[in-house]
Design an enzyme around this catalytic site. Structure first.
Site, short mmCIF file in Angstrom:
data_model
loop_
_atom_site.label_atom_id
_atom_site.label_comp_id
_atom_site.label_asym_id
_atom_site.label_seq_id
_atom_site.Cartn_x
_atom_site.Cartn_y
_atom_site.Cartn_z
N PRO A 65 -111.45 40.08 55.23
CA PRO A 65 -110.53 40.14 53.92
C PRO A 65 -109.57 39.04 54.17
CG PRO A 65 -110.37 42.37 54.89
CD PRO A 65 -111.07 41.64 55.85
N ASN A 160 -107.58 35.77 42.14
CA ASN A 160 -108.87 35.73 41.93
C ASN A 160 -109.43 36.45 43.01
OD1 ASN A 160 -108.94 34.21 39.25
ND2 ASN A 160 -108.49 32.69 40.54
#
Length: 178
Positions: A65, A160
């Site tokens: 991540p 996003n």
């Protein structure tokens, strides 16, 4: 064919041992599935891998991540604190270990939003899995809370979210697919 199978076995065995000395791989086979009749002395039961196309040990890792964020405001001496808070927020929202989370923030960026240079932010979160409506919303809310004291309103920020295939995320000289 036996030699090719042995090489596959050997490469996987070496990769598992060099990657995770003290952790267990995500795959183990019984002795009946071994490509040769006996286990080599150097091999322990916990590090056995099947001969057939086994996943690379990196394939069992949680993945990447990462948050890349640009804002046109000056975060001053709070920048590192905000980056660390973003990292913890991503960990809390995704359940991924913080040791895999990357955060990059560029403040004082040349950035407009809605045609004006009023305080704003644009960001992207990339992850192998863990991209879902609930976790995305938690990350968006956390980042918004962190930037609002600097004048960035919730209506002037886009983040996003991208779910990345393991083969498209590189780490430690290879991809998470192997």
């Amino acid at each position: 064919m036996k030699f090719a199978c042995f090489l596959t076995y050997l490469v996987a065995f070496c990769a598992v041992n060099s990657f995770a000395e003290n952790s267990s791989p995500a795959f183990v086979v019984s002795s009946k599935d071994r490509p040769f009749s006996q286990t080599p002395n150097a091999m322990s039961e916990k590090n056995e891998v099947p001969c057939a196309a086994s996943p690379h040990p990196f394939a069992a890792l949680p993945g990447d991540p990462s948050l890349i964020l640009h804002t046109n405001v000056d975060l001053g001496d709070k920048k590192l604190e905000i980056m660390k808070a973003c990292s913890k927020a991503i960990q809390a929202a995704t359940g991924k270990p913080e040791s895999y989370i990357g955060v990059s923030i560029t403040d004082n960026a040349s950035l407009i939003f809605g045609g004006t240079d009023e305080p704003a932010a644009l960001g992207c979160v990339y992850s192998i899995g863990a991209i879902a409506m609930e976790s995305n919303g938690k990350i968006q809310a956390s980042v918004t809370d962190l930037l609002e004291p600097f004048g960035v309103s919730e209506s002037r920020m886009y983040i996003n979210f991208f779910d990345m295939p393991r083969a498209n995320v590189g780490w430690s000289r290879r991809t998470f697919a192997g």
